[in-house]
Every structure is written in structure tokens, then in C-alpha cells.
Design an enzyme around this catalytic site. Structure first.
Site, mmCIF file in Angstrom:
data_model
loop_
_atom_site.group_PDB
_atom_site.id
_atom_site.type_symbol
_atom_site.label_atom_id
_atom_site.label_comp_id
_atom_site.label_asym_id
_atom_site.label_seq_id
_atom_site.Cartn_x
_atom_site.Cartn_y
_atom_site.Cartn_z
ATOM 1 N N ASP A 129 -4.163 -1.430 12.606
ATOM 2 C CA ASP A 129 -4.262 -0.015 12.265
ATOM 3 C C ASP A 129 -5.223 0.718 13.185
ATOM 4 O O ASP A 129 -4.980 1.862 13.592
ATOM 5 C CB ASP A 129 -4.752 0.146 10.823
ATOM 6 C CG ASP A 129 -3.666 -0.064 9.795
ATOM 7 O OD1 ASP A 129 -2.934 -1.067 9.931
ATOM 8 O OD2 ASP A 129 -3.543 0.753 8.869
ATOM 9 N N ASP A 165 -4.368 -4.800 7.700
ATOM 10 C CA ASP A 165 -4.007 -3.795 6.700
ATOM 11 C C ASP A 165 -2.586 -3.887 6.154
ATOM 12 O O ASP A 165 -2.386 -3.879 4.945
ATOM 13 C CB ASP A 165 -4.211 -2.399 7.281
ATOM 14 C CG ASP A 165 -5.660 -2.120 7.614
ATOM 15 O OD1 ASP A 165 -6.357 -3.039 8.057
ATOM 16 O OD2 ASP A 165 -6.092 -0.966 7.466
ATOM 17 N N GLU A 217 -2.942 7.512 8.706
ATOM 18 C CA GLU A 217 -4.301 7.606 8.181
ATOM 19 C C GLU A 217 -5.046 8.766 8.827
ATOM 20 O O GLU A 217 -4.978 8.961 10.047
ATOM 21 C CB GLU A 217 -5.081 6.313 8.475
ATOM 22 C CG GLU A 217 -4.608 5.127 7.680
ATOM 23 C CD GLU A 217 -5.411 3.877 7.989
ATOM 24 O OE1 GLU A 217 -5.270 2.906 7.230
ATOM 25 O OE2 GLU A 217 -6.157 3.860 8.985
ATOM 26 N N SER A 266 -8.190 5.489 5.859
ATOM 27 C CA SER A 266 -8.671 4.146 6.130
ATOM 28 C C SER A 266 -9.629 3.734 5.034
ATOM 29 O O SER A 266 -10.340 4.568 4.465
ATOM 30 C CB SER A 266 -9.379 4.121 7.486
ATOM 31 O OG SER A 266 -10.129 2.932 7.635
#
Length: 563
Positions: free
Chosen positions: A79, A121, A446, A472
């Protein structure tokens, strides 16, 4: 008869045996339980960089227990590497690819069981989704967290510190030399991020679900304990195959509720709401995860606190007993009769656990000495979020639990970030970032950088940010994400205008824009749906099939009928 035996025994199945023997497997190997090792190792993701070594110890354990391991690769995107550019559109959709690729390999090869190796993630929930979908014996094993870096701004640094520092640099609060020093010192070694972001939240919740051996979530990436867990996992998966302990005997309504309570108790990432919803969906459980988060948040105290809520990181948590101690301290609120991948119940695991380090009390507290009397994650609703909005009050100052401000609106992440760095966002603003939902983003990006820039510019305690995208796990400050219905579906967040007053009230679990119903209806009449941002490839398909964030953002197969 085991799954592998269906294709590896009998004269009629010589083809399959000959194919495997071409890679060096022996006749004896093919008589044993065949265990697939789904390994997300790559040189793209620090959380996965040590998984080659972990995989070898898993193989050792499988051989030692009388099984035959067969390793295969799984994609895994970081991510952090995708944040702030087109790559973030691919991150949430990659969760579906992880799940589907593991499902495919398990069915193609008829593995008797699986060990799932991944730390980050979307890889962790994707692997758990695959396990729930397959319902064969599986154990999940992460690679462990990395060490914290040099001390900066009062805590050990990590890669996100650099983003905060960039905001400080743009505001003239630090020198370029101070900023550059972080590049070589923020991440001293491999492992999942050192803070309680989505990666470590989901690894920890996998342990709370019973899908990881005790301490499997938090033992450091570079530790001997991590290697030992690899061998123990390899041995245990063979036992689960022999005892036919499949995933849906572990992932049950009770274990999902335990994971929700654990998430609330440690103020885990808001993304956990969506991911646990998706896991429950794949396990075909009749359970409303979102409503459970809402119901349980008022009765589950926060008894663990880590970065971004304070200076202590994941390895501090591990040294203070990690997930085993949190589950022990929380056990009176848990359903401890649930089965786990140890082959024992959660109650038995708690009773038998041997801690390696004495309790410090810095990270894990008891129920009679909580950090807060309600959970660290909250579900908000109101005329701006009819279905849902998710926030994380355990990670921001209580003065922000009631925030009223003036909307400043942006239709994509990049425009908001430019405005923040240019000084266009001021005290009292509620930054609205929309058209970033599962469908509209696509991929529910995000708003990590935007929040970090607000922090770096000294606005963390005087502004808020709301979005139909995500955050996040490292973000703090007043934020609400996962707003649903999303803007591209005509949700109310699409109708907000600059200057509207927005009220965020965590105590009342509400999110509202102070605009009349009549005015919102008039704006909705004038609103036009935007064209999809992607029309080809995987994201072109994902745009059409992505479900609501309130429902886990899983692919909505009912939409196939509309194509």
C-alpha cells in the site's frame, strides 16, 4: 480420502504423479498429505522480504510431521508504494486477485491443506478470504513487524514519518538536512510496518480469529521466534489435515465477534471493518459485521494502545505480551470455546500460553485499567453517511470527538494534497475528498498523504477530513472514511459544497451536513454521475462489479446481470 489422494493414487492417475516427479518429488512424497504453501514473497514489499526463509522453516515442519510441501507464489502489493498515484487504484482490487489466485491453485492441485504466508494490508484479508472460501485446513502465518527507526518528533520513526516530515518541511518547521536524515534511518530492516496500521491490525486479528498460532501475529520479522513459528506452523498444518479441522470450524460467528472486540480493544485500523466483513461473506456467515462494530464499540474498552495513538510500536506490543496477553486480558468478554488452528480452543490457548517477556504495562492494560471505556473504532451515520462512515477515535485527541467546520471540497485525492501543501486549507476546515469510493475511485484509495500533510503543517488538531475512500491505519487526526453511499453512486457526499457546515460527533455516532433535506434533494436532481475512470483491463471490470464499502467492498456478482 484426502483431496490429493483423488489424483495421486491408482493406475489411472499416473499422469499427475509423473508431472510432479518431473520436479523431483518421490513416490514416498506423493503418498503423504500434500500441503500447499501460498507465499507472497517478493522484493517489492518489506513485509514479505523474509518469507523465503520463513517458508523454508514451514517446509521443514511439514516434512517433520509427515507431509509434503509444495510452494507457489502469490502477488502482493505494498500500500505504501502505491500511495498518492495511480497504483493505489489497484490495491483494494488486488485483495480479490489474491483470494482468487489462492483458490485457483488449491483447486487445480487439490492440496489437502494450505499455509498462507503474507503480512501486508490487502494480502492478509485476501488470504483469509481464500481460506474461508475453500474451507480446507489452513493456517495463516505473517512475516512479522519491522523494528522502529530513529527517534523523530517524540517517537521511533517509520516510513510514514517521512510524509509527516514533508509537511513540516513545506511549513518551514524543519530543515532539509533533518528531513533527508530520515531516508536512511526510518526503516532499519524488513518486516511489516512498525506501527499499528492495517497490515499489523489484520495480522493481529487473524490471531484473534484463531487462524494463526499464538504469537504468530507479532513476533518480530528478524527474530528467532519468527523462524520457530514457521516450523511449528508446518507441523501443525499436517495435524489439522489429519483431524479434518477446516477453516469454517475456526472462522465462525463467535470468532468473528472475538476479532471485532480485539480490534476495538486495540484501536485497530478502520480498514478492518471492511476486511472482516469480506471474510465473513466468504465464510457464508449470517452475521452483520458493520452492525456488530457499532453495537460492541460502546461495551468494549480500549485496553491496548500503539502508534499512531501513542509512541509505542508493534515490537513494544510483542514484548508486553502481544495478542496472547490482549486476548487473556479481554477473555471475560470473548467467546473462548471457539476452535483455533492449534487444534485447541481459545480458552486452552490462553491457559497454556507461556510468555517470553515479563509484562511492561506500557501497551497492554487490563479491563479494570483501560485507556478508554469504549472501543477505538466507531461507526457514524447521518445525512452525510446514510449507510455508514467509519472513524477511529482511539487514535485522535478527545477534543476532536465533536468537530464542526466549513467544507472545502475536492473531487480527487491529488487536488486535496496540492491544496494542503499550498496552504489553502486552514483551521476550521473539513476537507471533503470524494469520488474515491470502491466504484468511483476505483479501488477506494487511502487518503494517507492528505492526513499526514495536515499533521505536518500543524493542522491535525484544528481540521477534519471526510471521504468515501479509506485511510491508512497509521493516520490520526479527526477523520471519517468509508462514507457510503459513495459519491459516484449519488451519495450525499457528492452534494456537499464549499462553505457548507459539517458536524462530526463521535459520542452521538453522527455525521451530518447542516443543509436542509429540500436543498439536498434539489442538488441531487442537478447531479450527474461521472464517467468511469477506467474502461479497460482489470480496473474496468472492477468499476462495474465493486460493491459498497459498507458491505466489505467485495465483488457484487448481482451486478453481472446488469452488464
Amino acid at each position: 480420502m484426502g483431496r490429493s489422494k483423488k489424483i495421486l493414487t491408482g493406475n489411472e492417475n499416473q499422469y499427475y504423479r509423473a508431472t510432479l516427479k518431473a520436479m523431483g518429488f518421490t513416490t514416498e512424497d506423493l503418498k503423504r498429505p500434500v500441503i500447499g504453501i501460498a507465499n507472497a514473497w517478493s522484493e517489492c514489499v518489506p513485509g514479505h522480504y523474509n518469507l523465503r526463509q520463513v517458508a523454508q522453516r514451514v517446509k521443514d515442519g511439514i516434512y517433520r510431521a509427515g507431509g509434503t510441501p509444495i510452494e507457489f507464489g502469490v502477488l502482493g502489493g505494498c500500500d505504501g508504494m502505491a500511495n498518492g498515484h495511480v497504483g493505489m487504484h489497484y490495491i483494494l482490487p488486488s485483495r480479490e486477485l489474491v483470494a482468487s489466485s489462492i483458490e485457483s491453485m488449491a483447486q487445480i492441485n487439490q492440496f489437502d491443506g494450505l499455509v498462507l504466508l503474507g503480512s501486508c494490508d490487502k494480502i492478509v484479508p485476501g488470504m483469509l478470504m481464500a481460506a474461508a472460501r475453500l474451507d480446507i485446513p489452513c493456517i495463516f502465518l505473517p512475516g512479522g513487524p519491522m523494528e522502529g527507526g530513529m527517534v523523530f518528533d517524540g517517537r521511533q520513526s517509520d516510513q510514514t514519518t517521512a510524509t509527516e516530515a514533508y509537511g513540516m518541511l513545506s511549513a518551514g518547521k524543519i530543515t532539509e538536512q533533518e528531513y533527508q536524515a530520515l531516508e536512511d534511518t526510518a526503516c532499519p530492516g524488513c518486516g511489516s510496518c512498525s506501527y499499528l496500521g492495517t497490515a499489523n491490525t489484520m495480522c493481529s486479528l487473524a490471531e484473534a480469529l484463531g487462524m494463526t498460532l499464538p504469537d504468530g501475529a507479532n513476533a518480530p520479522a528478524a527474530s528467532a521466534h519468527r523462524s520457530q513459528l514457521g516450523e511449528e506452523t508446518g507441523m501443525k498444518i499436517v495435524e489439522l489435515v489429519e483431524r479434518d479441522i477446516t477453516v469454517r470450524k475456526v472462522i465462525t460467528p463467535g470468532s468473528i465477534r472475538n476479532a471485532i472486540k480485539a480490534c476495538l480493544a486495540m484501536s485497530g485500523s478502520t480498514n478492518a471493518v471492511m476486511h472482516l466483513t469480506a471474510v465473513a461473506h466468504e465464510a457464508e456467515l449470517d452475521i452483520d459485521v458493520l452492525q456488530l462494530f457499532d453495537n460492541l464499540s460502546n461495551s468494549t474498552p480500549q485496553i491496548a494502545k500503539m502508534n499512531p495513538a501513542c509512541k509505542y510500536n508493534m515490537i513494544d506490543f510483542y514484548h508486553d505480551g502481544g495478542m496472547p496477553r490482549l486476548l487473556e486480558n479481554l477473555q471475560s468478554l470473548l467467546e473462548t470455546d471457539v476452535m483455533t488452528v492449534t487444534g485447541k480452543t481459545l480458552a486452552e490457548n490462553i491457559a497454556e500460553h507461556r510468555y517470553r517477556y515479563p509484562a511492561t504495562g506500557l501497551v497492554n492494560h487490563t479491563l479494570d485499567d483501560p485507556f478508554g471505556y469504549s472501543g477505538g473504532v466507531a461507526v457514524l451515520r447521518g445525512n452525510l453517511a446514510p449507510s455508514t462512515g467509519i472513524t477511529k477515535p482511539g487514535a485522535f485527541d478527545k477534543s476532536l470527538h465533536h468537530f464542526e467546520g466549513e467544507a472545502i471540497c475536492f473531487d480527487c485525492e491529488e487536488d486535496a494534497e496540492e491544496a494542503i501543501l499550498a496552504g489553502e486549507v486552514h483551521e476550521g476546515h473539513v476537507v471533503v475528498i470524494r469520488y474515491e469510493g470502491p466504484k468511483g475511485g476505483p479501488g477506494m484509495r487511502e487518503m494517507y498523504k492528505a492526513m499526514k500533510y495536515l499533521y505536518g503543517r500543524g493542522l491535525a488538531l484544528s481540521t477534519a477530513l471526510i471521504t468515501d475512500g479509506r485511510f491508512s491505519g497509521t493516520n490520526n487526526g479527526c477523520f471519517v472514511g468509508h462514507i457510503s453511499p459513495e459519491a459516484s453512486e449519488g451519495g450525499p457526499i457528492a452534494l456537499v459544497r464549499d462553505g457548507d457546515r459539517i458536524v462530526i460527533n463521535v459520542e452521538q455516532r453522527s455525521l451530518n451536513v447542516l443543509v436542509s433535506d429540500e436543498e439536498l434533494a434539489a442538488r441531487k436532481t442537478a447531479w450527474k454521475a461521472p464517467e468511469p475512470k477506467f474502461t479497460r483491463g482489470w480496473l474496468g471490470l472492477y468499476c462495474k462489479l465493486a460493491g459498497s464499502g459498507a458491505e466489505g467492498a467485495v465483488l457484487d456478482m448481482k451486478k453481472l446481470k446488469e452488464l
